[in-house]
Design a protein around this motif. Structure first.
Motif, PDB file in Angstrom:
ATOM      1  N   SER A  71     -23.729  12.805  11.783  1.00 24.48           N
ATOM      2  CA  SER A  71     -22.341  12.815  12.008  1.00 24.48           C
ATOM      3  C   SER A  71     -22.238  13.982  13.111  1.00 24.48           C
ATOM      4  CB  SER A  71     -21.538  12.981  11.033  1.00 24.48           C
ATOM      5  OG  SER A  71     -21.165  11.864  10.446  1.00 24.48           O
ATOM      6  N   THR A  72     -21.581  13.668  14.293  1.00 27.68           N
ATOM      7  CA  THR A  72     -21.493  14.774  15.294  1.00 27.68           C
ATOM      8  C   THR A  72     -19.740  14.580  15.562  1.00 27.68           C
ATOM      9  OG1 THR A  72     -23.682  14.175  16.288  1.00 27.68           O
ATOM     10  CG2 THR A  72     -21.853  15.565  17.442  1.00 27.68           C
ATOM     11  N   VAL A  73     -19.146  15.950  14.991  1.00 27.92           N
ATOM     12  CA  VAL A  73     -17.637  15.746  14.900  1.00 27.92           C
ATOM     13  C   VAL A  73     -17.315  16.459  16.249  1.00 27.92           C
ATOM     14  CG1 VAL A  73     -15.650  16.520  13.557  1.00 27.92           C
ATOM     15  CG2 VAL A  73     -17.646  15.862  12.340  1.00 27.92           C
ATOM     16  N   PHE A  74     -16.578  15.773  16.969  1.00 27.94           N
ATOM     17  CA  PHE A  74     -15.961  16.283  18.407  1.00 27.94           C
ATOM     18  C   PHE A  74     -14.445  16.808  18.178  1.00 27.94           C
ATOM     19  CE2 PHE A  74     -19.495  13.647  19.412  1.00 27.94           C
ATOM     20  CZ  PHE A  74     -20.131  14.403  20.331  1.00 27.94           C
ATOM     21  N   GLY A  75     -13.791  16.311  17.153  1.00 25.34           N
ATOM     22  CA  GLY A  75     -12.378  16.887  17.002  1.00 25.34           C
ATOM     23  C   GLY A  75     -11.905  16.549  15.448  1.00 25.34           C
ATOM     24  N   ASN A  76     -10.612  15.950  15.262  1.00 20.93           N
ATOM     25  CA  ASN A  76     -10.350  15.325  14.053  1.00 20.93           C
ATOM     26  C   ASN A  76     -11.322  14.513  13.129  1.00 20.93           C
ATOM     27  OD1 ASN A  76      -8.149  16.912  14.187  1.00 20.93           O
ATOM     28  ND2 ASN A  76      -7.035  15.565  15.024  1.00 20.93           N
ATOM     29  N   ALA A  77     -11.510  14.926  11.876  1.00 21.49           N
ATOM     30  CA  ALA A  77     -12.045  14.101  11.043  1.00 21.49           C
ATOM     31  C   ALA A  77     -11.456  14.198   9.791  1.00 21.49           C
ATOM     32  CB  ALA A  77     -13.796  14.328  10.816  1.00 21.49           C
ATOM     33  N   THR A  78     -10.373  13.844   9.690  1.00 17.76           N
ATOM     34  CA  THR A  78      -9.190  14.263   8.337  1.00 17.76           C
ATOM     35  C   THR A  78      -9.029  13.126   7.373  1.00 17.76           C
ATOM     36  OG1 THR A  78      -7.384  13.451   9.703  1.00 17.76           O
ATOM     37  CG2 THR A  78      -7.980  15.816   9.985  1.00 17.76           C
ATOM     38  N   ALA A  79      -8.537  13.526   6.182  1.00 15.32           N
ATOM     39  CA  ALA A  79      -8.512  12.685   5.072  1.00 15.32           C
ATOM     40  C   ALA A  79      -9.623  11.873   4.531  1.00 15.32           C
ATOM     41  CB  ALA A  79      -7.277  11.791   5.395  1.00 15.32           C
ATOM     42  N   GLY A  80      -9.550  10.607   4.687  1.00 16.44           N
ATOM     43  CA  GLY A  80     -10.988   9.728   4.452  1.00 16.44           C
ATOM     44  C   GLY A  80     -11.904  10.197   5.441  1.00 16.44           C
ATOM     45  N   GLY A  81     -11.456  10.218   6.535  1.00 12.85           N
ATOM     46  CA  GLY A  81     -12.659  10.402   7.762  1.00 12.85           C
ATOM     47  C   GLY A  81     -13.358  11.564   7.431  1.00 12.85           C
ATOM     48  N   ALA A  82     -12.972  12.800   6.639  1.00 11.65           N
ATOM     49  CA  ALA A  82     -13.773  13.816   6.313  1.00 11.65           C
ATOM     50  C   ALA A  82     -14.948  13.479   5.587  1.00 11.65           C
ATOM     51  CB  ALA A  82     -12.815  15.016   5.569  1.00 11.65           C
TER      52      ALA A  82
END
Length: 531
Positions: free
Chosen positions: A177-188
Motif C-alpha cells: 500500500s502506498t498512501v498519498f492522502g486520506n486513508a480514513t475509517a475503514g480505509g485505514a
C-alpha cells in the motif's frame, strides 16, 4: 502443422460496411471511456494538481516500467448507473521492475476517492484476478472511505476488501500500500493489512477517526499529524514501513519494494513469438453488422495466433464449433470458437473431449464466443441435446487449466455457459463492442412472451388485444436490446473490459503472461458425465 489462409476480401462493399459499423461502435466506446479518464472533471482535476498531487493514472504511469504495458480492467464499471463511469477507482495489470502486478488506484478527483457499491465490485474483481493468477497487489491509496449516502450497500460487503488482502498475504502473494492522502475509517485497514506500507510526509493521513470524531467520542483535542500523519506512523505507531518526501519518492520506494520481492513465475516460460501472417486491422471488416449472420472464426484466428498456425481438432465433426491447438505470444493454447452460432449434440461432445485433452496436457483454453445457444426442437431433444450440453458445461465447470474468454458477437442462452461465460470464472473475459448477451435475442424473447400471453387469453376464453401485443413487443425488444449491449454488460462487471478487436492479440498475450505467474495444472477428475 497447418497455416491458416484467408478468404477475406477487403475490397467488397460488405467488408467496408462492416468496418464502418464497427468503427462507429468504437467511437461510441471511446466517448464512454473518456468519462472514466476525465475523473471528476476539469474543476476537481485542476484543484488536485494545484495541491501538487498526481492523478491516479499519472501515479500508475510513473509506477510501471518505462514503455511497459498497463492493461486497464473494467474501465466502464458503473456505466448506466447513478455513479460515475469508472467507479472512482482504476484497476489493471502493469509491469513494475519486470514483475506483473495487480494495481488498484483510488481516483481522489471523484468524490474524494470515496468507495461506492461499484467501487467494491471492481476492487473485488481485481483481488480475484490477483489471487487466481498469483499477482502481487499494489494499492495506490487516497480515499475518504465509504460514499456515505450508499453506506447500506457498502458497509457489510465492504469488509471483504480487507479479508482479501490478508488472504493474499497468507497465500504468499505480496501486498503493498502506498498512501498519498486520506486513508480514513475503514480505509485505514488497507495499509494496516498490507505486507508493506509507504506513506508521504505531510500528505498521508491514516486514522480510524479524525479530529472531529475523536472530539465527539472522547472529548480529546488532536490534530491530523498526531492522529495519523506519516511521520507519526513512521516513528511512533510503526504502521509506515517507509516515509517518502513526496509522491514521486513514494513511487520510487514502491518500485524498490517490488524489485526486492525476489519474485519468480511458476508457470512455463513463453517460447519464441511470431506475428500472425494476416493483418489484425482486417478484423474490423470481418464482423457482420447483422449479429444473426455468422462468420468464420478461422479468419479471426489467422489474425490472432503465432504464425497463423492452427492445428484443428475434429475438423469434420461438429462443424459449428472450431477446436484446435495454437500458440499465442509464445504460449500454447487450446481454442474453442463458435462457427455458426448454434451448438448441436456433436459440438457439445467434441468440446467435452477437447477440454479433457487440454487438461490432460496442462494447456490453457481460449473460448471465442459467437453463439445463440444449444439447438432446440423435438428432434434434438430426443437426440439428447440436454445431456450433451450438460456434458460440455460439466467439462467447462470442472476444468482446472486457466480459461480466457472473448465475446466476439452473440452470447445467448446456455451457449454463454458452455462457452465459459462470466459465471464459469474464466481468468479473464473481454468483449468486442459489437457483442450482445442475454437469455435470448430481443425478438425471440418478445415473441415468447407474446405466445404465452395469447395462450393465457385463449385458456380464459378471452379475445387477444393485438394493439397491446404490438406495444408490448416493442417495449420488451427495446429493453432487452439495451440490456444486451456491451457497455451495459461491462458496466455491471460481466466482463473485464470492452476492447478494440485489433487489440485482441495484445490483450490476450498480456493475460497469458499474467496467468503464467502461477502454476498451470489441469483437472485430475470431473463430475459424472451423463452419456
Amino acid at each position: 502443422m497447418t497455416t491458416l489462409g484467408t478468404g477475406l476480401d477487403s475490397r467488397t462493399a460488405e467488408y467496408r460496411a462492416n468496418r464502418e459499423a464497427l468503427l462507429g461502435k468504437l467511437a461510441e466506446l471511446d466517448a464512454e471511456q473518456a468519462k472514466a479518464l476525465a475523473g471528476g472533471g476539469p474543476k476537481y482535476t485542476e484543484r488536485h494538481h494545484k495541491r501538487g498531487k498526481l492523478l491516479a493514472r499519472e501515479r500508475i504511469e510513473l509506477l510501471v516500467d518505462q514503455d511497459g504495458p498497463f492493461l486497464e480492467l473494467s474501465p466502464l464499471a458503473a456505466w448506466g448507473t447513478e455513479f460515475p463511469v469508472g467507479a472512482s477507482v482504476v484497476t489493471g495489470i502493469g509491469v513494475v521492475e519486470g514483475v506483473e502486478c495487480l494495481i488498484v488506484a483510488n481516483d481522489p478527483t471523484v468524490r474524494g476517492g470515496a468507495s461506492n457499491p461499484w467501487t467494491l465490485r471492481k476492487t473485488f474483481r481485481a483481488n480475484d484476478i490477483a489471487m487466481q493468477n498469483r499477482l502481487p497487489v499494489i494499492s495506490l491509496v487516497e480515499s475518504g472511505g465509504a460514499d456515505l449516502p450508499s453506506q447500506s450497500e457498502i458497509f457489510i460487503p465492504g469488509g471483504r476488501a480487507f479479508r482479501d488482502l490478508t488472504r493474499l498475504s497468507a497465500a504468499g502473494i505480496p501486498t503493498i500500500s502506498t498512501v498519498f492522502g486520506n486513508a480514513t475509517a475503514g480505509g485505514a485497514y488497507v495499509p494496516g493489512m498490507s505486507d508493506y506500507t509507504v506513506m508521504v510526509d505531510g500528505r498521508s493521513k491514516v486514522f480510524l477517526g479524525g479530529p472531529p470524531l475523536v472530539k465527539m467520542a472522547t472529548g480529546e483535542e488532536s490534530d491530523d499529524e498526531s492522529l495519523g500523519g506519516a511521520r507519526m506512523h513512521g516513528s511512533t505507531s510503526g504502521l509506515a514501513d517507509y516515509v517518502a518526501t513526496d509522491e514521486v519518492d513514494a513511487i520510487r520506494l514502491t518500485r524498490r519494494i517490488v524489485a526486492r520481492l525476489n519474485w519468480r513465475k511458476l508457470g512455463p516460460a513463453a517460447q519464441a513469438v511470431e506475428d500472425p501472417l494476416h493483418d489484425e486491422e482486417e478484423l474490423l471488416g470481418l464482423v457482420p453488422t447483422d449479429p444473426r449472420i455468422p462468420f468464420d472464426p478461422r479468419e479471426v484466428l489467422a489474425r490472432l495466433v503465432d504464425g497463423s498456425r492452427f492445428d484443428e481438432f475434429k475438423p469434420d465433426y461438429g462443424t459449428s464449433l472450431v477446436t484446435g491447438w495454437a500458440d499465442l505470444h509464445g504460449y500454447p493454447i487450446g481454442i474453442l470458437a463458435n462457427a455458426r452460432g448454434v451448438l448441436f449434440s456433436e459440438e457439445a461432445q467434441k468440446a467435452t473431449q477437447f477440454i479433457q485433452l487440454a487438461n490432460a496436457k496442462d494447456t490453457p483454453l481460449l473460448f471465442l464466443q459467437n453463439t445463440t445457444g444449444y439447438m432446440v426442437g423435438a428432434q434434438y431433444e430426443q437426440g439428447g441435446i440436454i445431456k450433451h450440453g450438460a456434458m460440455m458445461i460439466n467439462a467447462v465447470s470442472n476444468s482446472k487449466v486457466p480459461h480466457l474468454t472473448v465475446v466476439m458477437g452473440a452470447s445467448y442462452g446456455a451457449g454463454n455457459y458452455g462457452m465459459c461465460g462470466r459465471a464459469y470464472d474464466p481468468r479473464f473475459l473481454f468483449t468486442w463492442p459489437n457483442a450482445k448477451s442475454a437469455v435470448m435475442g430481443p425478438v425471440q424473447l418478445a415473441g415468447v412472451l407474446s405466445i404465452v400471453a395469447r395462450q393465457a387469453a385463449a385458456a380464459k376464453g378471452q379475445d387477444y388485444d393485438e394493439e397491446h401485443d404490438a406495444a408490448m413487443r416493442q417495449v420488451v425488444e427495446g429493453q432487452i436490446e439495451q440490456q444486451s449491449l456491451a457497455a451495459f454488460l461491462s458496466g455491471r462487471l460481466y466482463d473485464d473490459g470492452v476492447i478494440d478487436p485489433r487489440d485482441t492479440r495484445t490483450v490476450l498475450g498480456l493475460c497469458l503472461s499474467a496467468i503464467h505467474s502461477g502454476q498451470i495444472k489441469g483437472a485430475e477428475g470431473y463430475g459424472v458425465f451423463r452419456m
